[in-house]
Design a protein around this motif. Sequence first.
Motif, mmCIF file in Angstrom:
data_model
loop_
_atom_site.group_PDB
_atom_site.id
_atom_site.type_symbol
_atom_site.label_atom_id
_atom_site.label_comp_id
_atom_site.label_asym_id
_atom_site.label_seq_id
_atom_site.Cartn_x
_atom_site.Cartn_y
_atom_site.Cartn_z
ATOM 1 N N ALA A 63 -11.821 8.796 18.302
ATOM 2 C CA ALA A 63 -12.872 9.672 18.824
ATOM 3 C C ALA A 63 -13.717 8.913 19.838
ATOM 4 O O ALA A 63 -14.030 7.739 19.641
ATOM 5 N N VAL A 98 -20.187 17.936 15.602
ATOM 6 C CA VAL A 98 -19.683 16.562 15.716
ATOM 7 C C VAL A 98 -19.089 16.121 14.385
ATOM 8 O O VAL A 98 -18.002 15.538 14.325
ATOM 9 N N ASP A 99 -19.802 16.433 13.293
ATOM 10 C CA ASP A 99 -19.324 16.047 11.968
ATOM 11 C C ASP A 99 -17.988 16.714 11.654
ATOM 12 O O ASP A 99 -17.062 16.078 11.134
ATOM 13 N N LEU A 102 -15.135 15.047 13.696
ATOM 14 C CA LEU A 102 -14.797 13.730 13.169
ATOM 15 C C LEU A 102 -14.017 13.846 11.857
ATOM 16 O O LEU A 102 -13.080 13.083 11.611
ATOM 17 N N ARG A 103 -14.379 14.793 11.028
ATOM 18 C CA ARG A 103 -13.647 14.969 9.774
ATOM 19 C C ARG A 103 -12.263 15.555 10.023
ATOM 20 O O ARG A 103 -11.286 15.154 9.398
ATOM 21 N N CYS A 105 -10.295 15.569 12.854
ATOM 22 C CA CYS A 105 -9.302 14.759 13.576
ATOM 23 C C CYS A 105 -8.978 13.462 12.844
ATOM 24 O O CYS A 105 -8.000 12.785 13.184
ATOM 25 N N PRO A 107 -10.166 10.287 12.754
ATOM 26 C CA PRO A 107 -9.865 9.196 13.680
ATOM 27 C C PRO A 107 -9.793 7.843 12.979
ATOM 28 O O PRO A 107 -10.435 7.628 11.950
ATOM 29 N N LEU A 110 -14.281 5.438 15.811
ATOM 30 C CA LEU A 110 -15.153 6.145 16.749
ATOM 31 C C LEU A 110 -15.680 5.151 17.772
ATOM 32 O O LEU A 110 -16.257 4.125 17.418
ATOM 33 N N THR A 112 -18.349 4.709 20.756
ATOM 34 C CA THR A 112 -19.569 5.353 21.214
ATOM 35 C C THR A 112 -20.510 4.303 21.790
ATOM 36 O O THR A 112 -20.122 3.143 21.991
ATOM 37 N N LEU A 124 -20.384 8.063 7.965
ATOM 38 C CA LEU A 124 -19.446 8.794 8.808
ATOM 39 C C LEU A 124 -18.046 8.847 8.219
ATOM 40 O O LEU A 124 -17.275 9.762 8.488
ATOM 41 N N THR A 126 -15.776 6.697 8.975
ATOM 42 C CA THR A 126 -14.866 6.039 9.911
ATOM 43 C C THR A 126 -15.588 4.846 10.517
ATOM 44 O O THR A 126 -16.816 4.855 10.670
#
Length: 615
Positions: A63, A98-99, A102-103, A105, A107, A110, A112, A124, A126
């Motif tokens: 991500a 966003v949450d 992220l859940r 896909c 990943p 992440l 950022t 998160l 991840t």
Amino acid sequence: METPPDAEHRLDTALLARWEAHPERVAVLDGDETVLAGEVRDRAVRIAALLRDRGVRPGDRVAVLLERSADFVIAVAAVVLAGGAHVAIDTGNPAERVDFLLRDCAPRLLLTSAALRAGLPEDLGTQVLTVQECADADGPAGFRPADALADRPAVVIYTSGSTGRPKGSLLSHRGITARLRSLQNSHPIDENDRVLHHTACTFDMFLVEVYWPLLHGAPIVVAAPGRQRDPAHLARLIRDREVTTVWWVVSLLELFLLALAPGERVDGLRQVLTGGEALAPELVRRFHERSGATLSNLYGPSECTMYCTAWVCPRDSGLRTVMIGPAIEDTVLWIVDEHGRPVPEGQPGELYIGGVGVSLGYHDRPELTAERFVADTLGGTGGRLYRSGDLVRAHPSGELEYLGRVDRQVKIRGFRIEPGEIEGTALRVPGVRQAAVVADGTGSATRLVCFVVLDTGDGPARAAERIRTELAARLPAHLVPAAIVPLERFPLTPNGKLDHGRLTALAADAVPVTAGTDRDPAADPAADAAGHEEGADGPAAAGMEALVAEVWGKVLGIPAVGPLDDFYALGGDSFRAVRVVRELEERTGLQVPMYLVLEASGVAEFAEAVTEYAK
């Protein structure tokens, strides 16, 4: 660097070859920052090596949550170099969205910035790597491309889902490189061109703005974050940075032309690509009146990797039908009836798309993949066809005409919108028993209206405001309805089904809830404390507030607008913002830059911003 046997169909090896051949050339122009190709290579390779150190393997999803910038361009390229597939997440999304992404896909990591990381929850699930950490890391001693990537995913693009759950389309290296090769063959660019990057990363055409110029030596000119729908900012970039090539979704092309001063031309551009929505002949004529650039209409869903047909619009003042064009290279098209059989020539039917650009399917959605991607029993290729859901007709010339949808999906400002996703989210709002979403209007005036049946005893205005607030906290801005309309019961057809036609008729009269029309003053004591009744800065400010409220009401078709109301919450958009600016300029004689509406969208704060700008 050892060349993999499948290098011809891989994005990573193509990028590395271009950067190594011409490291001295400008690759990215981002505000005051100029990044050379060699620097892009070094930074991308450093990040790619760190991603591998953190466990990223071929096909893994990574991500990317970054503002549009040189950092973003380098980050997505780095994921591709590492062998992963990037899932770019719009920083403007609500936290809940966003949450979910992220859940969903799942990943491996992440990528950022430190500033954006600070706003994310600690749990998160991840691991996180910031671009600041990457900049401080040592470069790898050597870098070798991963093995066998051609038919692995390089990109995951999420689109609205009819079941209420967004779906991620898996785009392969082979599909992306084939599409970019086709685009370069038909619309060549080189180091003498400059390509504008402004498209949101939620729309797959951002890949054209990033990878196409990187592969062919044309500098990328980055639009400032949040200014992608500010026509004045885009016009200034095009002029000052000598941009030659632009992709615009149809609605943004129209907005850009509306914002031009009378007689103003845009002759620095050499070629403009457009699509994402139906293109009207009148808009083609208006564009050709303002520019000598070519205008090409591109069509194609994300599931077929950016685009699959293209048509260069003729300079014909008598143009009556805008085509989407014939199939591009490496693409097969079939027009079929409801039974999946080819229709007679000239008859309308659903478009099935085949060829190298067809995606690998949806991430972790095998049932939906099986439904939308079917075996090619028509051409005998042994491959797959994507059922587009689009209704088209072939003309004798072989060019296709777009006729609409065969389902409820709509397009607004280029975004694919499945009403079911919004309805599903609305049903999660406490007190909502039923929800139905319809589109109202056409072209740039299209808006979403959500009808609800409630369990609670809230007044209609209060309930509508509460529901819209909750939807805005859970959905991207383009999915938030302009109006929420509570009904006692939904209209039904004679056979007992929901009457979407009746709701569509009712939507024409739906008015957004305003803070100034049906709200208990005691519920918002801050309004009095802020001095909104008379204007925080005295009579002049009060006069400007009243004028702004009047103009907004006129443009938005709302009888009463209060000082606490927000332009976009009332259903405003960039087109109506242009009308607001023009009306205020006529009424006051002031020059009102459009970015003020984007940055100060409340009545009181916008009035204050206009007053301050005029000083």
